[in-house]
Motif scaffolding. Structure first.
Motif, PDB file in Angstrom:
ATOM      1  N   CYS A   1       0.811  -1.225   0.000  1.00 26.39           N
ATOM      2  CA  CYS A   1       0.000   0.000   0.000  1.00 26.39           C
ATOM      3  C   CYS A   1       0.838   1.266   0.000  1.00 26.39           C
ATOM      4  O   CYS A   1       0.319   2.359  -0.235  1.00 26.39           O
ATOM      5  CB  CYS A   1      -0.921  -0.004   1.214  1.00 26.39           C
TER       6      CYS A   1
ATOM      7  N   CYS B   1       3.446  -1.041   7.186  1.00 28.87           N
ATOM      8  CA  CYS B   1       3.353  -2.396   6.661  1.00 28.87           C
ATOM      9  C   CYS B   1       4.739  -3.003   6.444  1.00 28.87           C
ATOM     10  O   CYS B   1       4.887  -4.225   6.398  1.00 28.87           O
ATOM     11  CB  CYS B   1       2.529  -2.418   5.375  1.00 28.87           C
TER      12      CYS B   1
ATOM     13  N   CYS C   1      -2.722  -4.812  -0.653  1.00 26.26           N
ATOM     14  CA  CYS C   1      -1.495  -4.872   0.161  1.00 26.26           C
ATOM     15  C   CYS C   1      -1.446  -6.194   0.933  1.00 26.26           C
ATOM     16  O   CYS C   1      -2.395  -6.562   1.629  1.00 26.26           O
ATOM     17  CB  CYS C   1      -1.441  -3.689   1.134  1.00 26.26           C
TER      18      CYS C   1
ATOM     19  N   CYS D   1      -1.689  -5.271   5.026  1.00 28.05           N
ATOM     20  CA  CYS D   1      -2.862  -4.674   5.676  1.00 28.05           C
ATOM     21  C   CYS D   1      -4.170  -4.874   4.907  1.00 28.05           C
ATOM     22  O   CYS D   1      -5.248  -4.607   5.434  1.00 28.05           O
ATOM     23  CB  CYS D   1      -2.635  -3.185   5.910  1.00 28.05           C
TER      24      CYS D   1
HETATM   25 ZN   LIG Z   1      -0.377  -2.018   3.728  1.00 25.97          ZN
END
Ligand SMILES: [Zn+2]
Length: 499
Positions: free
Chosen positions: A451, A456, A482, A485
């Protein structure tokens, strides 16, 4: 590929080898104890020793010769593309470094300071340069007046010091290291971007065409780029232990440095305009990557492009044929030397051929020619490749062309092995668990949709010390959300452990 010929052999080896304690042979295993193995290869192949001060090394002639090949190649490429060399002081006044801090918030290398000169305490502390932006930029500002002065490209070959308290690893982690740093100024964004990519391409070429190491080109994620830069681009090489090496970086700095240091020019319309700048650097870590990539449990392995001796001739004689074997060997050595190869005839009396084979293998010489009474009689030589021991009986006639072919083959073998390692070790993952599991089990790179949020990456970093080493320059659109997440993915990230 870089020319083999032309670099003169710069290191003598002989007296050095035959006296003192000669501990031949590597005792550590590359596969099972890569750290200890690496340290042993560096020391026994006579590349470097540890200095008395922690964090520093002494680069021996055989190690420095490798740097000289890299330097000579890159320096030539730089000059062909408009770069001039200059030299700036080792010390930088504290006030200059402070000025840089306005731009490069977050760049806080551990700086070594000089506070006293002779018996006098200094009025202003002097930093030992951790990088030279803050002293080069003010001079670019003075030197650039009009659009006719642009582009301006300055490079320096020097060492820098970063006082980081980490375990010393020659050519990878040392407080002082050799590098080059290029600094350029341009009229506009696009010109500066072209410059950034030109240097990245040259870094790619030094790895692929000189060091026989395939690399991937990409850029660093936003949170990991050089502070103050618009874009940080990188070449990454995968080591056999599954970790990535950042092989060289080229930064598009936009106008932030030019604004802070007042690098402006009068354009065609007589307008005062802020320049766009770049900086780019490659360090002796390239030597570390070279050693790590190709060498084995017998010692150093070098591609012929960089090897101090490309060919060693080992004559094998008995008393009754000593003279003719040596004479025949000398003739071949002369032919090869005349053709421009770096060749060594090992005619030492006090060492037997087996000892000589081991020693030259340890030192990484790419090609060995063995010459005994049978070879002399039949007008032949036996050629043996260092990386794998492959051997061929060849005719004495046409020896120059034959040697060149063998050296090409050795280079191709080394490159192919490194390429195979890279190709086999890029894997896909689409969840946090899969990223962790895959890197944990295999190392290498894991491609995952991302993302763009640093959190992350942190989620991976905290677990297994792997990070996003690069995102591809273009293409490779993420085809999923992603992996960490589950939000919309912006790009494809390459996760890996790194040096
Ligand atoms: Zn992410």
């Amino acid at each position: 590929m870089a020319e083999y010929r032309g670099f003169k052999r710069v290191v003598g080896n002989r007296e050095d080898m035959s006296n003192g304690e000669q501990e031949l042979g590597i005792t550590e295993s590359k596969e099972h104890s890569p750290g200890e193995w690496y340290a042993e290869v560096v020391r026994k192949a006579k590349l470097a020793d540890y200095a008395p001060m922690g964090g520093f090394i002494v680069t021996r002639p055989r190690g420095y010769a490798l740097w000289e090949v890299i330097q000579s190649y890159l320096d030539g490429r730089f000059k062909e593309t408009g770069v001039q060399n200059a030299y700036f002081p080792l010390f930088i006044p504290e006030s200059y470094l402070e000025r840089e801090k306005d731009v490069v918030e977050g760049f806080d290398p551990e700086v070594a300071w000089v506070t006293q000169g002779g018996h006098e305490e200094l009025e202003e502390r002097l930093a030992v340069r951790p990088t030279s932006e803050s002293i080069i930029a003010p001079f670019l500002s003075q030197w650039i007046r009009s659009h006719r002065d642009l582009p301006m490209r300055v490079n320096q070959w020097c060492s820098v010091v970063r006082w980081e308290a980490t375990e010393t690893k020659p050519f990878f982690r040392t407080k002082e290291f050799l590098w080059q740093e290029g600094h350029t100024a341009h009229r506009d964004h696009d010109d500066a971007w072209d410059e950034t990519m030109t240097r990245l391409k040259q870094y790619e070429e030094v790895y692929e065409d000189v060091l026989a190491i395939p690399v991937m080109r990409g850029r660093k994620p936003e949170h990991d780029k050089f502070p103050g830069a618009d874009t940080t681009t990188t070449v990454e090489a995968l080591m056999p232990d599954g970790k990535s090496v950042q092989g060289g970086t080229s930064h598009h700095l936009g106008q932030s440095f030019a604004e802070a240091f007042d690098i402006t020019f009068v354009d065609e319309d007589e307008e005062e305009t802020v320049a766009h700048t770049t900086s780019w650097g490659l360090s002796w870590r390239a030597i570390g990557a070279l050693i790590m990539t190709h060498s084995d449990d017998q010692g150093l392995v070098l591609p012929p492009t960089v090897a101090p001796e490309q060919v060693v001739i080992v004559p094998i004689w008995q008393e009754e044929n000593r003279e003719e074997v040596l004479e025949y060997s000398e003739g071949i050595a002369d032919d090869l030397e005349e053709a421009g190869f770096r060749v060594e005839l090992d005619d030492r009396d006090e060492r037997n051929p087996g000892f000589k084979f081991n020693e030259w293998e340890l030192l990484g010489t790419p090609l060995r020619l063995e010459i005994g009474p049978h070879e002399v009689e039949d007008g032949e030589v036996t050629a043996v490749h260092r990386p794998d021991g492959e051997n061929h009986v060849e005719k004495r006639d046409g020896i120059v062309a034959t040697v060149e072919e063998h050296l090409d083959t050795v280079y191709a073998k080394l490159y192919a092995a490194a390429e195979e390692n890279l190709e086999e070790n890029v894997r896909e993952a689409d969840s946090r668990e899969e990223i962790l599991g895959t890197i944990g089990q295999f190392g290498g790179y894991v491609r995952a949709p991302w993302c763009g949020d640093e959190d992350c990456e942190t989620a991976i970093k905290d677990e297994i010390a792997a990070e996003i080493v690069m995102v591809p320059m273009e293409g490779e659109e993420p085809d999923d959300d992603c992996a960490v997440c589950g939000e919309d993915a912006e790009e494809t990230a390459y996760f890996a452990k790194s040096y």
